[in-house]
Design a protein around this motif. Structure first.
Motif, short mmCIF file in Angstrom:
data_model
loop_
_atom_site.label_atom_id
_atom_site.label_comp_id
_atom_site.label_asym_id
_atom_site.label_seq_id
_atom_site.Cartn_x
_atom_site.Cartn_y
_atom_site.Cartn_z
N VAL A 98 0.85 -1.20 0.00
CA VAL A 98 0.00 0.00 0.00
C VAL A 98 0.88 1.25 0.00
CG1 VAL A 98 -1.70 1.34 1.31
CG2 VAL A 98 -1.93 -1.15 1.13
N MET A 99 1.95 1.21 0.76
CA MET A 99 2.88 2.33 0.82
C MET A 99 3.48 2.62 -0.56
SD MET A 99 4.12 4.52 3.02
CE MET A 99 4.03 3.82 4.66
N MET A 100 3.85 1.56 -1.26
CA MET A 100 4.43 1.74 -2.59
C MET A 100 3.39 2.26 -3.59
SD MET A 100 7.52 1.41 -2.29
CE MET A 100 7.76 1.81 -4.03
N GLU A 101 2.14 1.86 -3.44
CA GLU A 101 1.08 2.38 -4.31
C GLU A 101 0.92 3.88 -4.13
OE1 GLU A 101 -2.15 -1.17 -4.90
OE2 GLU A 101 -1.93 -0.37 -2.88
N MET A 102 1.04 4.36 -2.88
CA MET A 102 0.96 5.79 -2.62
C MET A 102 2.14 6.52 -3.27
SD MET A 102 -1.81 6.01 -1.00
CE MET A 102 -2.23 4.58 -2.00
N CYS A 103 3.31 5.93 -3.17
CA CYS A 103 4.49 6.54 -3.77
C CYS A 103 4.35 6.63 -5.29
CB CYS A 103 5.74 5.73 -3.41
SG CYS A 103 6.19 5.83 -1.66
N GLN A 104 3.85 5.58 -5.89
CA GLN A 104 3.68 5.57 -7.34
C GLN A 104 2.63 6.59 -7.78
OE1 GLN A 104 5.44 3.95 -9.66
NE2 GLN A 104 6.74 3.13 -8.03
N LEU A 105 1.57 6.70 -7.00
CA LEU A 105 0.49 7.62 -7.33
C LEU A 105 0.94 9.07 -7.25
CD1 LEU A 105 -2.51 7.85 -8.06
CD2 LEU A 105 -3.03 7.83 -5.61
N ILE A 121 10.14 10.47 -2.17
CA ILE A 121 8.77 10.70 -1.70
C ILE A 121 8.78 10.94 -0.20
CG2 ILE A 121 6.42 9.79 -1.58
CD1 ILE A 121 7.45 10.20 -4.44
N VAL A 122 8.11 12.00 0.24
CA VAL A 122 8.02 12.29 1.66
C VAL A 122 6.60 12.01 2.14
CG1 VAL A 122 7.49 14.73 1.23
CG2 VAL A 122 8.38 14.04 3.46
N TYR A 123 6.48 11.47 3.34
CA TYR A 123 5.16 11.24 3.92
C TYR A 123 5.20 11.48 5.42
CZ TYR A 123 6.84 6.57 5.30
OH TYR A 123 7.54 5.52 5.85
N THR A 124 4.05 11.86 5.97
CA THR A 124 3.95 12.16 7.39
C THR A 124 2.49 12.14 7.80
OG1 THR A 124 4.74 13.72 9.10
CG2 THR A 124 3.67 14.67 7.18
#
Length: 248
Positions: A98-105, A121-124
């Motif tokens: 799921v994390m990789m899907e967010m990065c790809q999107l 890719i940054v996430y928080t």
């Protein structure tokens, strides 16, 4: 209540255009703003359960992953560090796929990022985002740099992008109303938690009082029994009267 944004049948001028996607795990809700103005609305009405994704140091869409209800339950948390750890644990619970899907999107929805061979890719957690008046539309900062995470050199996965982009749906959503409903449910849950906690504490205090009273009664009975040991030999009425006269 399902973790999803719903349509609002009234006040059309309050509704934002939001893109929704379906990832590999349906218990998560994936959404992003249509443009930087919609991103402002998302920043204003985000939920504690939201995780924010963006291409680091480049312009890109703001992509959000909404965790299942209860994933970020701060009802019984009073300490800031404990709250921060709960957020970190919630992020850590996201499946790698799921994390990789967010990065790809988010990479695909970046004008510069989608052209690059790889980008960071940054996430928080949403609660770590900071919006100040001096910032441009759609711009955002972080309250605590230590709580943000960067995934280095994410390369394009064409199949993954194709799969998730096929699920894209555009909806008009009343973000303010959805946030109000969510917060009302949280307040109700917090009130229930406090009431149940008080009831449990009251019941525990009652139990301790009864145990203390029972111990005192038992001790008194034992003392009474020990006090009469060896005093009466025959147990007759006359002997009891003699003992009483001697005592007086």
């Amino acid at each position: 209540r399902a973790a999803q944004l719903q349509f609002c049948a009234w006040c059309p001028w309050r509704r934002a255009m939001v893109f929704f996607f379906t990832c590999s795990d349906p218990k998560y809700v994936v959404y992003m703003g249509k443009d930087k103005f919609e991103n402002e609305q998302l920043l204003k009405y985000g939920w504690p359960e939201d995780i924010w994704f963006h291409v680091d140091k480049l312009s890109s869409a703001h992509v959000y992953l909404r965790l299942p209800p209860g994933s970020v339950n701060l009802t019984d948390v009073k300490d800031k560090e404990a709250a921060k750890q709960k957020l970190i644990d919630a992020v850590a619970s996201i499946p790698e796929n799921v994390m990789m899907e967010m990065c790809q999107l988010v990479k695909e929805n970046s004008i510069e990022g989608c052209k690059a061979a790889a980008c960071d890719i940054v996430y928080t957690p949403f609660l770590n985002l900071k919006k100040e008046e001096r910032m441009d539309v759609g711009q955002v900062g972080f309250k605590d740099e230590k709580v943000r995470t960067i995934i280095k050199a994410v390369e394009k996965d064409k199949e993954m992008v194709k799969t998730i982009e096929k699920t894209r749906v555009e909806k008009k959503v009343d973000l303010e109303k959805e946030k109000e409903q969510r917060d009302a449910e949280e307040r109700a849950a917090r009130r229930k938690f406090i009431e149940e906690k008080k009831a449990a504490e009251k019941e525990e205090a009652k139990r301790h009082a009864e145990e203390k009273e029972l111990k005192g009664y038992t001790a008194l009975q034992n003392l009474d029994k020990q006090s009469n040991v060896g005093v009466s030999k025959t147990g007759s009425i006359d002997e009891c009267r003699e003992i009483e006269e001697d005592f007086m």
